[in-house]
Design a protein around this motif. Structure first.
Motif, PDB file in Angstrom:
ATOM      1  N   ALA A  26      65.679 -46.520  51.355  1.00 26.77           N
ATOM      2  CA  ALA A  26      65.618 -46.720  49.909  1.00 26.77           C
ATOM      3  C   ALA A  26      65.442 -45.360  49.235  1.00 26.77           C
ATOM      4  O   ALA A  26      64.622 -44.541  49.661  1.00 26.77           O
ATOM      5  CB  ALA A  26      64.459 -47.642  49.560  1.00 26.77           C
ATOM      6  N   HIS A  27      66.232 -45.126  48.219  1.00 26.24           N
ATOM      7  CA  HIS A  27      66.194 -43.867  47.470  1.00 26.24           C
ATOM      8  C   HIS A  27      65.906 -44.193  46.009  1.00 26.24           C
ATOM      9  O   HIS A  27      66.567 -45.047  45.423  1.00 26.24           O
ATOM     10  CB  HIS A  27      67.544 -43.151  47.597  1.00 26.24           C
ATOM     11  N   HIS A  28      64.903 -43.520  45.414  1.00 23.94           N
ATOM     12  CA  HIS A  28      64.618 -43.694  43.995  1.00 23.94           C
ATOM     13  C   HIS A  28      65.723 -43.033  43.179  1.00 23.94           C
ATOM     14  O   HIS A  28      66.044 -41.864  43.409  1.00 23.94           O
ATOM     15  CB  HIS A  28      63.290 -43.044  43.617  1.00 23.94           C
ATOM     16  N   TRP A  32      60.198 -40.990  41.646  1.00 26.74           N
ATOM     17  CA  TRP A  32      58.875 -41.539  41.361  1.00 26.74           C
ATOM     18  C   TRP A  32      57.967 -40.493  40.727  1.00 26.74           C
ATOM     19  O   TRP A  32      57.104 -40.818  39.924  1.00 26.74           O
ATOM     20  CB  TRP A  32      58.232 -42.132  42.617  1.00 26.74           C
ATOM     21  N   SER A  33      58.165 -39.201  41.056  1.00 27.44           N
ATOM     22  CA  SER A  33      57.300 -38.150  40.512  1.00 27.44           C
ATOM     23  C   SER A  33      57.540 -37.917  39.021  1.00 27.44           C
ATOM     24  O   SER A  33      56.712 -37.308  38.355  1.00 27.44           O
ATOM     25  CB  SER A  33      57.481 -36.840  41.284  1.00 27.44           C
ATOM     26  N   LEU A  40      63.600 -52.782  42.514  1.00 29.33           N
ATOM     27  CA  LEU A  40      64.988 -52.977  42.915  1.00 29.33           C
ATOM     28  C   LEU A  40      65.951 -52.316  41.929  1.00 29.33           C
ATOM     29  O   LEU A  40      66.962 -51.747  42.327  1.00 29.33           O
ATOM     30  CB  LEU A  40      65.280 -54.471  43.055  1.00 29.33           C
ATOM     31  N   ALA A  41      65.624 -52.360  40.654  1.00 28.51           N
ATOM     32  CA  ALA A  41      66.489 -51.772  39.624  1.00 28.51           C
ATOM     33  C   ALA A  41      66.555 -50.250  39.707  1.00 28.51           C
ATOM     34  O   ALA A  41      67.484 -49.637  39.182  1.00 28.51           O
ATOM     35  CB  ALA A  41      66.011 -52.194  38.240  1.00 28.51           C
ATOM     36  N   ASN A  42      65.590 -49.612  40.371  1.00 26.29           N
ATOM     37  CA  ASN A  42      65.545 -48.159  40.448  1.00 26.29           C
ATOM     38  C   ASN A  42      65.713 -47.646  41.877  1.00 26.29           C
ATOM     39  O   ASN A  42      65.402 -46.502  42.166  1.00 26.29           O
ATOM     40  CB  ASN A  42      64.227 -47.636  39.855  1.00 26.29           C
ATOM     41  N   ILE A  61      73.089 -39.337  39.711  1.00 27.33           N
ATOM     42  CA  ILE A  61      73.296 -40.782  39.746  1.00 27.33           C
ATOM     43  C   ILE A  61      73.102 -41.259  38.315  1.00 27.33           C
ATOM     44  O   ILE A  61      72.053 -41.025  37.707  1.00 27.33           O
ATOM     45  CB  ILE A  61      72.299 -41.471  40.695  1.00 27.33           C
ATOM     46  N   GLU A  62      74.144 -41.897  37.765  1.00 28.75           N
ATOM     47  CA  GLU A  62      74.104 -42.340  36.372  1.00 28.75           C
ATOM     48  C   GLU A  62      74.510 -43.800  36.266  1.00 28.75           C
ATOM     49  O   GLU A  62      75.094 -44.362  37.188  1.00 28.75           O
ATOM     50  CB  GLU A  62      75.045 -41.488  35.518  1.00 28.75           C
TER      51      GLU A  62
END
Length: 85
Positions: A26-28, A32-33, A40-42, A61-62
């Motif tokens: 999983a990649h934010h 998160w920082s 799930l949306a992020n 990522i857009e």
């Protein structure tokens, strides 16, 4: 439970042209920082090869007008669609 939903939605690495299924994490999207939620949306799945391209390689990522994620290359061009869209 979120990880299962993420795997069902993405079905592998979301980086354009990849789709690798093993060794994905999983990649934010919004890190998160900087206030990005672990939701799930992020989140999106990326294989171990692609996070450095996003973090140090200049890929962005857009979100498009249809609320779908896409990658923007360092030269500003939009990347190809990703699996799961």
């Amino acid at each position: 439970r979120e990880l299962l939903a993420l795997r069902a939605r993405d079905r592998g690495c979301r980086f354009p042209g990849c789709g690798r299924q093993p060794f994905v994490d999983a990649h934010h999207i919004e890190h998160w920082s900087t206030g990005g939620e672990t939701s799930l949306a992020n989140l999106m799945l990326l294989c171990s090869k692609h996070p450095p391209l996003v973090h140090e390689g200049g890929f962005l990522i857009e979100n498009d007008y249809r609320d779908r994620w896409f990658f923007r290359r360092p030269d500003g061009r939009a990347g190809a669609g990703a699996p799961g869209d």
